[in-house]
Motif scaffolding. Structure first.
Motif, PDB file in Angstrom:
ATOM      1  N   LYS A   1     -72.756  24.455 -95.709  1.00 45.85           N
ATOM      2  CA  LYS A   1     -73.618  23.889 -94.670  1.00 45.85           C
ATOM      3  C   LYS A   1     -73.264  24.477 -93.303  1.00 45.85           C
ATOM      4  O   LYS A   1     -72.108  24.448 -92.893  1.00 45.85           O
ATOM      5  CB  LYS A   1     -73.454  22.362 -94.630  1.00 45.85           C
ATOM      6  N   GLU A   2     -74.280  25.001 -92.609  1.00 45.88           N
ATOM      7  CA  GLU A   2     -74.066  25.530 -91.264  1.00 45.88           C
ATOM      8  C   GLU A   2     -73.866  24.376 -90.292  1.00 45.88           C
ATOM      9  O   GLU A   2     -74.600  23.389 -90.331  1.00 45.88           O
ATOM     10  CB  GLU A   2     -75.246  26.387 -90.839  1.00 45.88           C
ATOM     11  N   GLN A   3     -72.857  24.502 -89.425  1.00 48.02           N
ATOM     12  CA  GLN A   3     -72.522  23.447 -88.480  1.00 48.02           C
ATOM     13  C   GLN A   3     -72.141  24.040 -87.127  1.00 48.02           C
ATOM     14  O   GLN A   3     -71.898  25.243 -87.018  1.00 48.02           O
ATOM     15  CB  GLN A   3     -71.371  22.595 -89.020  1.00 48.02           C
ATOM     16  N   THR A   4     -72.063  23.166 -86.123  1.00 45.41           N
ATOM     17  CA  THR A   4     -71.594  23.570 -84.800  1.00 45.41           C
ATOM     18  C   THR A   4     -70.570  22.555 -84.305  1.00 45.41           C
ATOM     19  O   THR A   4     -70.548  21.403 -84.756  1.00 45.41           O
ATOM     20  CB  THR A   4     -72.742  23.649 -83.770  1.00 45.41           C
ATOM     21  N   ALA A   5     -69.742  23.006 -83.387  1.00 44.36           N
ATOM     22  CA  ALA A   5     -68.763  22.128 -82.753  1.00 44.36           C
ATOM     23  C   ALA A   5     -68.480  22.657 -81.356  1.00 44.36           C
ATOM     24  O   ALA A   5     -68.110  23.816 -81.191  1.00 44.36           O
ATOM     25  CB  ALA A   5     -67.470  22.088 -83.561  1.00 44.36           C
ATOM     26  N   LYS A   6     -68.683  21.824 -80.347  1.00 46.45           N
ATOM     27  CA  LYS A   6     -68.324  22.185 -78.973  1.00 46.45           C
ATOM     28  C   LYS A   6     -67.013  21.472 -78.665  1.00 46.45           C
ATOM     29  O   LYS A   6     -66.886  20.262 -78.886  1.00 46.45           O
ATOM     30  CB  LYS A   6     -69.408  21.759 -77.992  1.00 46.45           C
ATOM     31  N   GLN A   7     -66.030  22.252 -78.162  1.00 48.34           N
ATOM     32  CA  GLN A   7     -64.691  21.714 -77.965  1.00 48.34           C
ATOM     33  C   GLN A   7     -64.115  22.087 -76.608  1.00 48.34           C
ATOM     34  O   GLN A   7     -64.383  23.171 -76.085  1.00 48.34           O
ATOM     35  CB  GLN A   7     -63.746  22.251 -79.047  1.00 48.34           C
ATOM     36  N   LEU A   8     -63.291  21.188 -76.099  1.00 49.71           N
ATOM     37  CA  LEU A   8     -62.523  21.401 -74.874  1.00 49.71           C
ATOM     38  C   LEU A   8     -61.137  21.892 -75.274  1.00 49.71           C
ATOM     39  O   LEU A   8     -60.464  21.256 -76.106  1.00 49.71           O
ATOM     40  CB  LEU A   8     -62.403  20.088 -74.093  1.00 49.71           C
ATOM     41  N   LEU A   9     -60.707  23.008 -74.718  1.00 50.70           N
ATOM     42  CA  LEU A   9     -59.351  23.511 -74.964  1.00 50.70           C
ATOM     43  C   LEU A   9     -58.392  22.793 -74.019  1.00 50.70           C
ATOM     44  O   LEU A   9     -58.643  22.714 -72.816  1.00 50.70           O
ATOM     45  CB  LEU A   9     -59.280  25.014 -74.701  1.00 50.70           C
ATOM     46  N   HIS A  10     -57.303  22.272 -74.575  1.00 48.71           N
ATOM     47  CA  HIS A  10     -56.313  21.615 -73.718  1.00 48.71           C
ATOM     48  C   HIS A  10     -54.944  21.691 -74.368  1.00 48.71           C
ATOM     49  O   HIS A  10     -54.803  22.076 -75.526  1.00 48.71           O
ATOM     50  CB  HIS A  10     -56.712  20.166 -73.400  1.00 48.71           C
ATOM     51  N   ASP A  11     -53.932  21.354 -73.621  1.00 39.38           N
ATOM     52  CA  ASP A  11     -52.540  21.384 -74.087  1.00 39.38           C
ATOM     53  C   ASP A  11     -52.159  22.746 -74.659  1.00 39.38           C
ATOM     54  O   ASP A  11     -51.412  22.840 -75.633  1.00 39.38           O
ATOM     55  CB  ASP A  11     -52.269  20.281 -75.118  1.00 39.38           C
ATOM     56  N   ILE A  12     -52.670  23.810 -74.041  1.00 43.32           N
ATOM     57  CA  ILE A  12     -52.283  25.159 -74.467  1.00 43.32           C
ATOM     58  C   ILE A  12     -50.887  25.424 -73.933  1.00 43.32           C
ATOM     59  O   ILE A  12     -50.633  25.298 -72.746  1.00 43.32           O
ATOM     60  CB  ILE A  12     -53.262  26.224 -73.939  1.00 43.32           C
ATOM     61  N   ASP A  13     -49.982  25.761 -74.830  1.00 40.62           N
ATOM     62  CA  ASP A  13     -48.597  26.043 -74.454  1.00 40.62           C
ATOM     63  C   ASP A  13     -48.171  27.329 -75.155  1.00 40.62           C
ATOM     64  O   ASP A  13     -48.013  27.352 -76.379  1.00 40.62           O
ATOM     65  CB  ASP A  13     -47.694  24.877 -74.856  1.00 40.62           C
TER      66      ASP A  13
ATOM     67  N   MET B   1     -62.944  17.465 -79.507  1.00 40.81           N
ATOM     68  CA  MET B   1     -64.344  17.588 -79.908  1.00 40.81           C
ATOM     69  C   MET B   1     -65.236  16.919 -78.863  1.00 40.81           C
ATOM     70  O   MET B   1     -65.046  15.738 -78.535  1.00 40.81           O
ATOM     71  CB  MET B   1     -64.547  16.929 -81.270  1.00 40.81           C
ATOM     72  N   LEU B   2     -66.204  17.661 -78.346  1.00 38.03           N
ATOM     73  CA  LEU B   2     -67.146  17.140 -77.358  1.00 38.03           C
ATOM     74  C   LEU B   2     -68.522  16.875 -77.962  1.00 38.03           C
ATOM     75  O   LEU B   2     -69.169  15.897 -77.621  1.00 38.03           O
ATOM     76  CB  LEU B   2     -67.300  18.136 -76.192  1.00 38.03           C
ATOM     77  N   GLU B   3     -68.977  17.790 -78.816  1.00 35.97           N
ATOM     78  CA  GLU B   3     -70.292  17.693 -79.451  1.00 35.97           C
ATOM     79  C   GLU B   3     -70.224  18.368 -80.813  1.00 35.97           C
ATOM     80  O   GLU B   3     -69.318  19.157 -81.072  1.00 35.97           O
ATOM     81  CB  GLU B   3     -71.366  18.440 -78.635  1.00 35.97           C
ATOM     82  N   GLY B   4     -71.205  18.080 -81.649  1.00 34.26           N
ATOM     83  CA  GLY B   4     -71.304  18.805 -82.904  1.00 34.26           C
ATOM     84  C   GLY B   4     -71.470  17.921 -84.118  1.00 34.26           C
ATOM     85  O   GLY B   4     -71.452  16.690 -84.033  1.00 34.26           O
ATOM     86  N   ASP B   5     -71.635  18.583 -85.254  1.00 28.78           N
ATOM     87  CA  ASP B   5     -71.902  17.899 -86.510  1.00 28.78           C
ATOM     88  C   ASP B   5     -70.806  16.923 -86.915  1.00 28.78           C
ATOM     89  O   ASP B   5     -71.083  15.859 -87.466  1.00 28.78           O
ATOM     90  CB  ASP B   5     -72.118  18.929 -87.622  1.00 28.78           C
ATOM     91  N   LEU B   6     -69.561  17.265 -86.669  1.00 35.30           N
ATOM     92  CA  LEU B   6     -68.459  16.383 -87.069  1.00 35.30           C
ATOM     93  C   LEU B   6     -68.500  15.035 -86.354  1.00 35.30           C
ATOM     94  O   LEU B   6     -68.040  14.033 -86.892  1.00 35.30           O
ATOM     95  CB  LEU B   6     -67.116  17.061 -86.823  1.00 35.30           C
ATOM     96  N   LEU B   7     -69.074  15.012 -85.153  1.00 33.00           N
ATOM     97  CA  LEU B   7     -69.138  13.743 -84.407  1.00 33.00           C
ATOM     98  C   LEU B   7     -70.186  12.787 -84.970  1.00 33.00           C
ATOM     99  O   LEU B   7     -70.304  11.660 -84.500  1.00 33.00           O
ATOM    100  CB  LEU B   7     -69.354  14.001 -82.917  1.00 33.00           C
ATOM    101  N   GLU B   8     -70.931  13.222 -85.988  1.00 34.53           N
ATOM    102  CA  GLU B   8     -71.808  12.291 -86.694  1.00 34.53           C
ATOM    103  C   GLU B   8     -70.990  11.394 -87.629  1.00 34.53           C
ATOM    104  O   GLU B   8     -71.425  10.307 -87.990  1.00 34.53           O
ATOM    105  CB  GLU B   8     -72.855  13.060 -87.495  1.00 34.53           C
ATOM    106  N   LEU B   9     -69.816  11.866 -88.016  1.00 29.68           N
ATOM    107  CA  LEU B   9     -68.943  11.119 -88.929  1.00 29.68           C
ATOM    108  C   LEU B   9     -67.711  10.536 -88.251  1.00 29.68           C
ATOM    109  O   LEU B   9     -67.192   9.514 -88.677  1.00 29.68           O
ATOM    110  CB  LEU B   9     -68.478  12.038 -90.070  1.00 29.68           C
TER     111      LEU B   9
END
Length: 141
Positions: A66-78, A88-96
């Motif tokens: 299944k084709e999906q999308t996910a918009k994410q904020l990068l943070h805590d990069i070390d 996760m900000l937006e996308g298919d996974l946020l339906e669940l």
């Protein structure tokens, strides 16, 4: 279980080297589409710069056919501890799931690099499945 925070942790040995893996996910995630085009079709920058805290990226990927999308904020990069987190900000996974955060950490033990994935999430509905997929778990190989 709905409304309760859940946590999944998985760890694998990574033969290509933890530094390569960390650099790929932090500074060059768009190259994952070249490395695994069947599973990841694109990683587009929406705000900021790759590898910088506060930047926003959007993935186009396929899980279990299944084709999906996910918009994410990068943070805590070390870069010292080789860790990066994606909120996760937006996308298919946020339906669940809601409040989903994914952290990737690389560490070396006895000369072997290990990649640890930690997913913290909350089920929207108790009947929703946990974010387990054979394709998702094998995506990093």
């Amino acid at each position: 279980m709905a409304g309760l925070p859940c946590k999944l942790i998985a760890q694998i040995a990574f033969k290509a080297g933890g530094d390569v893996f960390h650099q790929l996910f932090t500074k060059k995630p768009q190259h994952l589409a070249t490395v695994t085009p069947v599973k990841i079709q694109a990683c587009d920058l929406h705000q900021g710069n790759y590898g910088i805290n506060g930047s926003v990226i959007q993935w186009k990927y396929t899980i279990d056919g299944k084709e999906q999308t996910a918009k994410q904020l990068l943070h805590d990069i070390d870069y010292t501890t080789k860790q990066i987190s994606f909120k996760m900000l937006e996308g298919d996974l946020l339906e669940l799931y809601k409040n989903m955060d994914i952290t990737i950490h690389i560490e070396t033990k006895d000369g072997v690099d290990f990649v640890t994935w930690t997913i913290i999430y909350e089920l929207i509905n108790a009947d929703n499945p946990h974010p387990l997929s054979s394709e998702l778990l094998h995506r990093v190989h």
